[in-house]
Design a protein around this motif. Structure first.
Motif, mmCIF file in Angstrom:
data_model
loop_
_atom_site.group_PDB
_atom_site.id
_atom_site.type_symbol
_atom_site.label_atom_id
_atom_site.label_comp_id
_atom_site.label_asym_id
_atom_site.label_seq_id
_atom_site.Cartn_x
_atom_site.Cartn_y
_atom_site.Cartn_z
ATOM 1 N N ALA A 518 0.721 -1.296 -0.141
ATOM 2 C CA ALA A 518 -0.005 0.031 0.056
ATOM 3 C C ALA A 518 0.873 1.269 -0.096
ATOM 4 O O ALA A 518 0.416 2.360 -0.337
ATOM 5 C CB ALA A 518 -0.836 -0.062 1.382
ATOM 6 N N LYS A 519 2.106 1.101 0.466
ATOM 7 C CA LYS A 519 2.889 2.307 0.482
ATOM 8 C C LYS A 519 4.066 2.129 -0.537
ATOM 9 O O LYS A 519 5.014 3.264 -0.514
ATOM 10 C CB LYS A 519 3.861 2.490 2.016
ATOM 11 N N LEU A 520 4.097 1.440 -1.567
ATOM 12 C CA LEU A 520 5.223 1.120 -2.526
ATOM 13 C C LEU A 520 5.268 2.611 -3.253
ATOM 14 O O LEU A 520 6.493 3.023 -3.316
ATOM 15 C CB LEU A 520 4.826 0.074 -3.303
ATOM 16 N N LYS A 521 4.546 2.986 -3.919
ATOM 17 C CA LYS A 521 4.578 4.275 -4.429
ATOM 18 C C LYS A 521 5.194 5.246 -3.483
ATOM 19 O O LYS A 521 6.119 6.069 -4.309
ATOM 20 C CB LYS A 521 3.090 4.658 -5.289
ATOM 21 N N ALA A 522 4.591 5.503 -2.652
ATOM 22 C CA ALA A 522 4.793 6.823 -1.717
ATOM 23 C C ALA A 522 6.369 6.562 -1.165
ATOM 24 O O ALA A 522 7.229 7.614 -1.093
ATOM 25 C CB ALA A 522 4.021 6.951 -0.432
ATOM 26 N N TYR A 523 6.692 5.200 -0.849
ATOM 27 C CA TYR A 523 8.021 5.076 -0.442
ATOM 28 C C TYR A 523 9.317 5.176 -1.484
ATOM 29 O O TYR A 523 10.471 5.612 -1.228
ATOM 30 C CB TYR A 523 8.279 3.677 0.298
ATOM 31 N N LYS A 524 8.818 4.888 -2.691
ATOM 32 C CA LYS A 524 9.598 5.136 -3.886
ATOM 33 C C LYS A 524 10.005 6.486 -3.780
ATOM 34 O O LYS A 524 11.207 6.994 -4.061
ATOM 35 C CB LYS A 524 8.949 4.631 -5.178
ATOM 36 N N LYS A 525 9.171 7.401 -3.644
ATOM 37 C CA LYS A 525 9.353 8.813 -3.677
ATOM 38 C C LYS A 525 9.924 9.456 -2.397
ATOM 39 O O LYS A 525 11.065 9.907 -2.473
ATOM 40 C CB LYS A 525 8.054 9.628 -3.848
ATOM 41 N N LEU A 526 9.560 8.720 -1.333
ATOM 42 C CA LEU A 526 10.315 9.016 -0.147
ATOM 43 C C LEU A 526 11.763 8.813 -0.118
ATOM 44 O O LEU A 526 12.885 9.260 0.311
ATOM 45 C CB LEU A 526 9.436 8.535 1.207
ATOM 46 N N LEU A 527 12.236 7.552 -0.654
ATOM 47 C CA LEU A 527 13.517 7.065 -0.670
ATOM 48 C C LEU A 527 14.633 7.291 -1.757
ATOM 49 O O LEU A 527 15.598 7.109 -1.960
ATOM 50 C CB LEU A 527 13.473 5.347 -0.671
ATOM 51 N N LYS A 528 13.867 8.023 -2.456
ATOM 52 C CA LYS A 528 14.646 8.646 -3.607
ATOM 53 C C LYS A 528 15.775 9.659 -3.316
ATOM 54 O O LYS A 528 15.603 10.260 -2.492
ATOM 55 C CB LYS A 528 13.865 9.438 -4.564
ATOM 56 N N LYS A 529 16.888 9.033 -3.775
ATOM 57 C CA LYS A 529 18.215 9.828 -3.753
ATOM 58 C C LYS A 529 18.519 9.739 -2.198
ATOM 59 O O LYS A 529 18.905 11.132 -1.639
ATOM 60 C CB LYS A 529 17.964 11.482 -4.166
ATOM 61 N N LYS A 530 18.697 8.772 -1.407
ATOM 62 C CA LYS A 530 19.082 8.844 -0.263
ATOM 63 C C LYS A 530 20.421 8.121 0.003
ATOM 64 O O LYS A 530 20.745 7.605 0.894
ATOM 65 C CB LYS A 530 18.069 7.986 0.778
ATOM 66 N N GLY A 531 21.023 8.192 -1.229
ATOM 67 C CA GLY A 531 22.442 7.750 -1.240
ATOM 68 C C GLY A 531 22.638 6.341 -2.076
ATOM 69 O O GLY A 531 23.944 6.126 -2.277
ATOM 70 N N GLN A 532 21.740 5.589 -2.126
ATOM 71 C CA GLN A 532 21.903 4.465 -2.587
ATOM 72 C C GLN A 532 22.145 4.397 -4.282
ATOM 73 O O GLN A 532 21.687 5.386 -4.736
ATOM 74 C CB GLN A 532 20.626 3.421 -2.345
ATOM 75 N N GLY A 533 22.857 3.220 -4.492
ATOM 76 C CA GLY A 533 23.014 3.410 -6.101
ATOM 77 C C GLY A 533 21.975 3.160 -7.145
ATOM 78 O O GLY A 533 20.823 2.775 -6.414
ATOM 79 N N LYS A 534 22.024 3.448 -8.177
ATOM 80 C CA LYS A 534 20.999 3.370 -9.135
ATOM 81 C C LYS A 534 20.395 1.935 -9.300
ATOM 82 O O LYS A 534 19.480 1.626 -9.772
ATOM 83 C CB LYS A 534 21.538 4.066 -10.618
ATOM 84 N N LYS A 535 21.194 0.761 -9.125
ATOM 85 C CA LYS A 535 20.525 -0.444 -9.257
ATOM 86 C C LYS A 535 19.932 -0.830 -8.154
ATOM 87 O O LYS A 535 19.445 -2.160 -8.133
ATOM 88 C CB LYS A 535 21.827 -1.642 -9.934
ATOM 89 N N VAL A 536 19.898 -0.309 -7.099
ATOM 90 C CA VAL A 536 19.175 -0.553 -5.907
ATOM 91 C C VAL A 536 17.463 -0.615 -6.196
ATOM 92 O O VAL A 536 17.182 0.268 -6.774
ATOM 93 C CB VAL A 536 19.439 0.296 -4.615
ATOM 94 N N ARG A 537 16.853 -1.694 -5.944
ATOM 95 C CA ARG A 537 15.530 -1.813 -6.270
ATOM 96 C C ARG A 537 14.647 -1.625 -5.075
ATOM 97 O O ARG A 537 14.985 -2.217 -3.903
ATOM 98 C CB ARG A 537 15.067 -3.162 -6.988
ATOM 99 N N ILE A 538 13.363 -0.931 -5.349
ATOM 100 C CA ILE A 538 12.328 -0.949 -4.053
ATOM 101 C C ILE A 538 11.095 -1.790 -4.474
ATOM 102 O O ILE A 538 10.721 -1.327 -5.771
ATOM 103 C CB ILE A 538 12.019 0.695 -3.871
ATOM 104 N N THR A 539 10.921 -2.586 -4.202
ATOM 105 C CA THR A 539 9.766 -3.570 -4.372
ATOM 106 C C THR A 539 8.849 -4.001 -3.307
ATOM 107 O O THR A 539 9.208 -3.396 -2.165
ATOM 108 C CB THR A 539 10.237 -4.992 -4.776
ATOM 109 N N LYS A 540 7.614 -4.474 -3.448
ATOM 110 C CA LYS A 540 6.860 -4.798 -2.471
ATOM 111 C C LYS A 540 7.040 -6.013 -1.825
ATOM 112 O O LYS A 540 7.596 -6.767 -2.038
ATOM 113 C CB LYS A 540 5.197 -4.800 -3.065
ATOM 114 N N ASN A 541 6.501 -5.844 -0.347
ATOM 115 C CA ASN A 541 6.883 -7.037 0.337
ATOM 116 C C ASN A 541 5.916 -8.298 -0.197
ATOM 117 O O ASN A 541 4.844 -8.204 -0.802
ATOM 118 C CB ASN A 541 6.194 -6.811 1.872
#
Length: 541
Positions: A518-541
């Motif tokens: 339910a938070k996937l879209k919001a967290y992708k925005k929230l976690l954007k540019k927090k230092g992780q590399g470009k290949k780090v993926r954000i997926t749903k549980n």
């Protein structure tokens, strides 16, 4: 020319006693004539303050704005958590509430004047942001169809600087909850929608072409005569101090937000009463918020240390397309927040022509230690204030900031509130996996774990997996920085609101961050540019 104003006040010796002897208290001064000249902030060293200093500002009443909510008697008030309520936040009157419910003639702004007092009404859909998850940090709406009613009250302003016939003012509290910009895109102060809303500009030059000529702050807060007394200020919109993000072209505005250089890093900021460091949790930069601002969507801190404080926008840019703001604890968050979010509130500023002495009144003083020596402005006596006592069960001297250890897990926590704690670190730096729990029992007392501390796991080279518990609302800067083996991060929380700078810098290049569906879209925005590399993926549980 020296500007001296006739006020309702007290003798200077009484003021000195009140300020010196009532730290953290609020005092209403009885009527007595005195002459007061507005002064610049008074700053004295104080080792007991986090800022290392105590600041006292003169205050004035100028303009009015919806602030306190009007309710009938005999009802349980559930819109605000008890920890957020202050004296005067709610006004109880059966007759006024009934009159507002049955009144006709509300204008296009949903304003009406009854018996000489002005009110505004709103529904849930009028708010800039509403919480759907029963988060006590937000105003809670019990119905989407019922109107809530708010009374216009005098605006209290702190005098940040006075020089001759002019004074720089900032509101004493957060007055409204507005997005810096209505959509997430590259903007500057010049092209932002919040600038248009504050000043009542038309659609011509803001990037979203929104017309604020009818519904705006300046037209609601000030009469035509009061607007004429506000100086058109030439504003320098400099680049972000640390990250260099462009601040855009300079502007001329009557109402504005303070900039980075107004609140840190400069002698000017220091003269206004703020410390030079952005990272200090400066008491002078902390702000409460009005009930109206909370109803509009402003977030408020509920833990003891900063209870009732809100974040507030600066006009300066953060990094990239983010906007700089000030943390509820008084730290400058120059990295920034998403400009289209509404967790931060509006603390407007303006320059006032002091020659218009019939339009403002002396309001006493405010001190950064919490002392409030107030000269009340005459208000409608028909509506009494409801007094909210301190919530039962809160300890008088909570050990906020204390470090406690969970010996079974070898984890160290910092107490942040009555029943909340921050996961600070784990003593085993060779740990391969860590679970940040939902709750933890420390010294026989249960605490919700609501945050991960700054640098909590920095450079834990062997750490491979982390589970973030369901009560976590914030992850500190560099929390997992340098964890080069960290490949799996599972976020259970649906309440995450803040993620600090470089929180995930240097984690495994192919790491996967799993978030609630339910938070996937919001967290992708929230976690954007927090230092992780470009290949780090954000997926749903």
């Amino acid at each position: 020319m020296k500007i001296t104003k006739k006020i309702i006040g007290v003798l200077g010796c009484v003021l000195m006693f009140a300020v010196g002897g009532l730290q953290g208290k609020s005092l209403t001064i009885p009527a007595q004539a005195a002459d007061v000249t507005l002064k610049n902030p008074r700053i004295v060293p104080d080792a007991g303050m986090k800022a290392g200093q105590k600041v006292t500002w003169d205050c004035i009443w100028f303009g009015s704005y919806p602030q306190a909510e009007v309710i009938p008697s005999g009802v349980e008030y559930t819109a605000l958590d008890a920890s957020l309520r202050q004296d005067g936040d709610v006004l109880v009157s059966d007759s006024v509430y009934a009159a507002l419910q049955s009144a006709s003639g509300w204008d296009a702004n949903n304003d009406i004047t009854l018996n000489g007092a002005k009110y505004r009404r709103m529904k849930e859909g009028d708010a800039s942001y509403t919480d759907t998850g029963s988060n006590s940090s937000y105003y809670q709406w019990s119905s989407s169809t019922d109107y809530h009613y708010f009374k216009y009250e005098p605006i209290k302003w702190r005098v940040l600087h006075t020089d001759g016939n002019r004074a720089l003012l900032q509101s004493d509290v957060v007055l409204d909850g507005q997005r810096y910009h209505t959509v997430y895109e590259d903007v500057t102060w010049e092209t932002s929608t919040v600038r248009r809303w504050l000043n009542g500009y038309g659609s011509g030059s803001n990037k979203q072409s929104v017309d604020y000529s009818q519904k705006n702050f300046i037209g609601s807060a000030f009469t035509i005569s009061e607007q004429a007394a506000i100086v058109s200020s030439s504003l320098e919109n400099t680049d972000n101090i640390e990250y260099g993000t462009g601040g855009g072209r300079d502007t001329t505005d009557k109402v504005f937000l303070l900039s980075e250089s107004d609140v840190w890093n400069t002698g000017k900021a220091e003269s206004y009463g703020f410390v030079k460091s952005k990272d200090t949790y400066d008491e002078a930069r902390r702000r409460k918020s009005s009930t109206w601002a909370k109803a509009m969507g402003t977030w408020s801190y509920t833990s003891i240390e900063y209870v009732g404080n809100s974040w507030w926008w600066l006009r300066s840019p953060g990094i990239g397309s983010l906007g700089a703001d000030v943390h509820s604890g008084g730290r400058v968050y120059d990295f920034g927040d998403y400009i289209s979010e509404n967790s931060s509130g509006i603390c407007p500023a303006l320059n006032l022509n002091l020659l218009s002495s019939n339009l403002y009144a002396y309001a006493g003083t405010v001190c950064s230690d919490g002392t409030n020596v107030e000269i009340p402005k005459q208000t409608n006596p028909e509506i009494p204030e409801i007094k909210f006592p301190i919530t039962p069960g809160f300890p008088e001297n909570p050990s906020v900031g204390s470090e406690l250890t969970d010996k079974s897990k070898k984890a160290v926590y910092k107490v942040t509130g009555k029943d909340t704690a921050e996961y600070s670190k784990i003593s085993n730096k060779k740990a391969a996996s860590v679970k940040i729990p939902d709750k933890v029992t420390l010294n026989g007392k249960a605490y919700k774990v609501t945050s991960v501390g700054k640098g909590a796991f920095q450079n834990y080279k062997n750490l491979k997996s982390v589970v973030v518990g369901k009560n976590v609302t914030a992850i500190g800067a560099k929390a997992f920085s340098g964890c080069k083996s960290l490949k799996k991060i599972t976020i259970k929380s649906t309440k995450l609101k803040k993620v600090g700078k470089n929180a995930f810098k240097g984690i495994h290049a192919k790491a996967v961050i799993k978030a609630p569906k339910a938070k996937l879209k919001a967290y992708k925005k929230l976690l954007k540019k927090k230092g992780q590399g470009k290949k780090v993926r954000i997926t749903k549980n």
